[in-house]
Design an enzyme around this catalytic site. Structure first.
Site, short mmCIF file in Angstrom:
data_model
loop_
_atom_site.label_atom_id
_atom_site.label_comp_id
_atom_site.label_asym_id
_atom_site.label_seq_id
_atom_site.Cartn_x
_atom_site.Cartn_y
_atom_site.Cartn_z
N GLU A 31 -119.34 20.43 -0.58
CA GLU A 31 -119.22 21.27 0.61
C GLU A 31 -120.33 22.32 0.73
OE1 GLU A 31 -115.26 22.86 0.53
OE2 GLU A 31 -114.35 20.87 0.41
N GLU A 77 -110.95 12.00 -0.60
CA GLU A 77 -109.79 12.89 -0.62
C GLU A 77 -108.87 12.58 0.56
OE1 GLU A 77 -110.96 17.01 -0.97
OE2 GLU A 77 -112.73 16.51 -2.17
#
Length: 403
Positions: free
Chosen positions: A176, A286
């Site tokens: 991220e 995820e």
């Protein structure tokens, strides 16, 4: 056969036996990779997700210590052939101070996986959330220098990746690092890493350190909202630069924290096409599909709820949202199979609806911060996975294996 005639002539016991035999006959005549349109017929209860997708890609799940030592463990072994430690390899939990490492949980997860011949994805080596705060302070408490920060990052990666060398086949190296905003000129998140390094040098450094620590491990950049057009282009620019600079990177992790109407098939295909055009592999790292709506914004002139909080719609797992979730899962896996030569793993984030990180995330569901310690602690059930609160297969499960 006329079912009404059978019902009239047979006793209740004989009727049950007759219907059971007919059902068995139907199952035996149905192709083994199909289910009925009701999605409730168990074609082969001994098969798990990993078996249905044996010829496509591994199917994984994020695990915690609770899932290894409770009823989830049997489900993990039956359904999945890849695991990702949910929290126990993140920098903050595993390396809380400079000379202290917490190996116990991470070692147990690795031992569990290897003992059951399950592949392991490492998650993660560098992230702005659940970071180790001590890394950003100098010896006397002053802000750390770029040089010392990168040296600490190198030591961390060499120690963690080195410990599991040969056991972990893939790492989320950097997590991220791309900015969420609409400003297309602002590619990188203004994290502590970015600020202290005065730019994105830490990203390249992390990948080079990881490759040195374990040359055989596959290395991934991992992010959420990878399908949204603005962020998709930012991620593409980052990846293109890493490749041009000959940084050792094997692929992209698209987190796939999705909603009932997001992403669209078109956006998902575009994201896959851009990444694969660079010669990179893709893992969906995820995955979950929440049924919840984001917190709503009051109409102009409307006062917020008491205490200033925005209303949080919670309809529950109704037939309407169930149908939308089934359709979204089916769409996703239909596309995944079409890109089978580029996708090397699909991992679900948590085992069942009994416990999902999203249940504890009360915000706008923009993605990211999966299982982060600083996420809001407001319980709102999200029902995002393929197994229900009793760990039973949902109808969405059959939409995924019905091909």
């Amino acid at each position: 056969m006329d079912f009404s005639t059978v019902a009239k002539k047979a006793s209740s016991g004989l009727l049950f036996l007759t219907i059971a035999l007919m059902a068995l006959s139907f199952v035996q005549c149905t192709p083994k990779h199909q289910v009925t349109s009701s999605t409730t017929t168990l074609i082969n209860p001994d098969k798990g997700l990993k078996d249905y997708y044996r010829d496509y890609f591994p199917i994984g799940v994020a695990v915690s210590m609770a899932s290894l030592h409770g009823p989830d463990s049997a489900l993990i072994v039956k359904e999945f052939n890849s695991v990702t430690p949910e929290n126990d390899m993140k920098m903050g939990p595993i390396h809380p101070s400079e000379n202290v490492y917490n190996w116990k949980n991470a070692d147990e997860i690795v031992d569990f996986a290897t003992s059951h011949h399950i592949k392991i994805r490492g998650h993660n080596l560098c992230w702005h959330n659940q970071e180790a705060a001590w890394m950003f302070k100098g010896p006397n408490g002053e802000p750390v220098t770029k040089e010392l920060l990168l040296q600490r990052l190198k030591n961390h990666i060499f120690t963690v990746a080195g410990r599991y060398k040969g056991k972990i086949y893939a790492w989320d190296v950097v997590n991220e690092a791309v900015d969420d905003g609409d400003d297309t000129t602002q590619i990188y998140r203004k994290s502590n890493w970015y600020k202290i390094c005065n730019g994105p040098d830490f990203i390249e450094a992390a990948f080079r350190y990881a490759h040195e620590a374990d040359p055989d491990a596959k290395l991934y950049y991992n992010d959420y909202n990878s399908e949204h057009p603005v962020k998709r282009e930012k991620i593409y620019k980052l990846l293109k630069k890493l490749i041009e600079d000959h940084v050792p990177i094997d692929g992209v992790g698209m987190q796939a924290h999705w909603k009932l109407n997001d992403p669209s098939p078109n956006d998902l295909r575009k994201a896959l096409d851009e990444v694969t055009s660079l010669g990179l592999k893709v893992q969906f790292t995820e995955m979950d599909i929440t049924i919840r709506l984001p917190k709503s914004t009051p109409a102009p002139g409307t006062a917020p709820a008491a205490g200033g909080a925005m209303p949080t719609p919670e309809a529950g797992y109704t037939p309407e949202v169930e149908a939308k979730q089934i359709a979204q899962y089916k769409m996703a896996f239909d596309i995944f199979r079409q890109y089978r030569h580029f996708i090397t793993n699909v991992t679900f984030w948590n085992v069942s609806d009994r416990s999902s990180w999203l249940d504890w995330r009360g915000g706008g569901l923009t993605g990211g911060a999966a299982a982060g310690v600083n996420t809001p602690r407001e319980v709102r059930k999200a029902y995002p996975l393929l197994f229900d609160e009793n760990r039973q297969r949902k109808k969405a499960y059959w939409s995924v294996v019905n091909f």
